[in-house]
Every structure is written in C-alpha cells, then in structure tokens.
Design a protein around this motif. Structure first.
Motif, short mmCIF file in Angstrom:
data_model
loop_
_atom_site.label_atom_id
_atom_site.label_comp_id
_atom_site.label_asym_id
_atom_site.label_seq_id
_atom_site.Cartn_x
_atom_site.Cartn_y
_atom_site.Cartn_z
N ALA A 133 0.83 -1.21 0.00
CA ALA A 133 0.00 0.00 0.00
C ALA A 133 0.86 1.26 0.00
N LEU A 134 0.31 2.31 -0.55
CA LEU A 134 0.89 3.65 -0.47
C LEU A 134 -0.18 4.59 0.07
N ILE A 152 8.78 2.20 -5.58
CA ILE A 152 7.81 1.14 -5.31
C ILE A 152 7.96 0.02 -6.34
N ASP A 153 8.18 0.38 -7.58
CA ASP A 153 8.39 -0.62 -8.64
C ASP A 153 9.63 -1.47 -8.32
N ARG A 154 10.69 -0.79 -7.93
CA ARG A 154 11.95 -1.49 -7.66
C ARG A 154 11.86 -2.40 -6.44
N ALA A 200 8.91 -3.35 -4.66
CA ALA A 200 7.72 -4.21 -4.49
C ALA A 200 7.21 -4.78 -5.81
N GLY A 201 7.44 -4.08 -6.91
CA GLY A 201 7.04 -4.60 -8.21
C GLY A 201 5.58 -4.39 -8.55
N ARG A 202 4.80 -3.89 -7.62
CA ARG A 202 3.38 -3.66 -7.87
C ARG A 202 2.84 -2.79 -6.74
N LEU A 203 1.57 -2.40 -6.87
CA LEU A 203 0.88 -1.67 -5.81
C LEU A 203 -0.53 -2.22 -5.72
N ASP A 204 -0.94 -2.62 -4.52
CA ASP A 204 -2.28 -3.18 -4.32
C ASP A 204 -3.28 -2.13 -3.83
N LEU A 205 -2.79 -1.11 -3.16
CA LEU A 205 -3.68 -0.13 -2.56
C LEU A 205 -3.04 1.25 -2.60
N LEU A 206 -3.78 2.22 -3.16
CA LEU A 206 -3.37 3.61 -3.17
C LEU A 206 -4.40 4.42 -2.39
N VAL A 207 -3.97 5.03 -1.30
CA VAL A 207 -4.85 5.90 -0.52
C VAL A 207 -4.39 7.33 -0.74
N ASN A 208 -5.16 8.07 -1.52
CA ASN A 208 -4.86 9.48 -1.78
C ASN A 208 -5.43 10.31 -0.64
N PRO A 226 0.01 2.10 -13.56
CA PRO A 226 0.71 0.92 -14.09
C PRO A 226 1.07 -0.09 -13.00
N LEU A 227 1.41 0.38 -11.82
CA LEU A 227 1.73 -0.52 -10.70
C LEU A 227 0.47 -1.20 -10.18
N LEU A 228 -0.63 -0.47 -10.14
CA LEU A 228 -1.90 -1.04 -9.68
C LEU A 228 -2.40 -2.12 -10.66
#
Length: 250
Positions: free
Chosen positions: A7-8, A72-74, A76-84, A134-136
C-alpha cells in the motif's frame, strides 16, 4: 488479509493518513508512508512500526511522484492499494477556521490560495493516479481510496438545512467537489478492470487540516477510510461514503 499486500498512503506522516497507515501495518500490510518531508516521514514510521517505509513524496512535484513510483516498482514490483489522503485547506497560517471562512468567500477568496489548495487536492490526486496506475494494474486486488469531504457533495451543501451550507466556499469545499468529479472519471475509466475505486469522507478530526479544531478523534475520523482500504477483490467499487459508513450523494 494477505500479509504481502502493498500500500501507499499519501500525506501519511500525521493525522488521518498516519492512522490509516498504522492500522494497515497492524493488518500485515507493507505500507509506503508518503511524506513531503522525509525526516517527518521517518519519525512517523518509527511510531507506526515494522512494515512501514518512509517515502519522500510531494504530490505537487512531478519528479517526486516519478521517483516514488520508481522506488515502489523497484522494491515491491506492484501496488495493491493507493490511498490518496494528502490534502490541505489553505496555505494561510495567520488565520483560524473562522478567519479562513471569512476570507474564502467567492468575492474575496485569494486566488493564489485557491490555486495552491487545488494543486494538492485535485491535480495532485490525478497526478498520483496517472503515475501509480501501471503498478496497480499488476495487482490481482488493486484498489484506490480517495479521501474527500462531505463538503464536496453538491447535493448535500445545496440544501439550506445542511449545517455547513454557509461554509461552502471555492477554496477547500469546491476543491473537494472537483476531486469527487475526478474520482468519478476514474471509476468510469476502470469499470470492468477489477481495480476498485472508492471515495470516503472522513470525520471532522482534530488534525493540522482543521487547525486542530476538529471534534472527532483521529481513530474515529479514519474509521471508514480504513474499512474501505481493507476491502478485498470482491469488495464494492464506485462508492461514496462517510466516516460513519453512510452513503453520501454526489
């Protein structure tokens, strides 16, 4: 809850963002704690605990956003959750909330303040969406949670009986209306993709955003943001809810 969820949370070095990060970490989520000031981010991470990583992130700075996405890409390779969550109500430091409301009327609102607030609350959220999508897309259970305000609901504030009817103004209030519209466009674009998008109005917390004049605890104010952030792949998308779980009209 998957233990490796990534998550971010933006604006997570204090207030509601920090509380959301803390509760997600307690769930076993790996959380990147976005903070404009890296030192403050590191202080927050020390309090949040293991599983949290400080990430320098200014949502008004394209280079900062790109750097955050690359990290984050480097790592974790992905993102499951973005909280703005990052947001501001004014750039003024010389007035309290009553003073801000007096200055923020359409006839007197300082345009430089309006531009600065919209840069964070509206353009910053869209910039984050574009950079992190793209990560999501690499996640099997991606979700975006945009933190707004009930003041952004035109249906709500247009009602003369609404308690904050007279408080609606073009700086903060209208920025949240614009954020809601931008969020709706995200919801429409992502229909059928499996990426959930939810809009949440937290409680009136005693945080820097409210000049510490809020009436709710940070824990109570963050409750719905956390609940929605915890939704799994089969959880609802396209919702607009308040801190107490009620549906808010657009």
């Amino acid at each position: 809850m998957p233990t490796q969820r990534i998550a971010l949370v933006t604006g997570a070095n204090q207030g509601i963002g920090k509380q959301v990060a803390k509760e997600l970490v307690a769930d076993g989520v790996t959380v990147f704690v976005g903070s404009r000031d890296l030192a403050r981010g590191k202080e927050a991470v020390a309090d949040i605990g293991n599983g949290a990583t400080a990430l320098r992130l200014d949502v008004t700075d394209a280079a900062s956003i790109a750097s955050a996405a690359e990290r984050i890409d480097r790592e974790a390779g992905r993102l499951d959750l973005l909280v703005n969550n990052a947001g501001i109500s004014t750039t003024r430091t010389d007035v309290d909330m009553a003073g801000f409301r007096a200055l923020a009327k359409p006839s007197t609102a300082p345009l430089d303040d309006l531009r600065a607030v919209w840069e964070v609350n509206v353009f910053g959220v869209l910039a984050m969406y574009q950079a992190m999508l793209p990560l999501l897309r690499r996640s099997s259970e991606a979700r975006i949670v945009n933190v707004t305000s009930a003041l952004g609901s035109l249906t709500t504030v247009a009602d003369p009986t609404f308690a904050l009817h007279l408080a609606f103004e073009p700086i903060y209030g209208a920025s949240k209306t614009a954020l809601n519209a931008v969020t709706l466009s995200m919801m429409i674009e992502l229909e059928g993709t499996g990426i959930g998008v939810n809009l949440v109005s937290p409680g009136f917390a005693s945080t820097a955003l409210t000049n510490f004049q809020g009436t709710d605890s940070v824990e109570d104010a963050a409750r719905e943001v956390v609940r929605v952030a915890r939704l799994g792949q089969d959880g609802p998308t396209g919702t607009f809810t308040s801190w107490n779980g009620m549906t808010i009209p657009w």
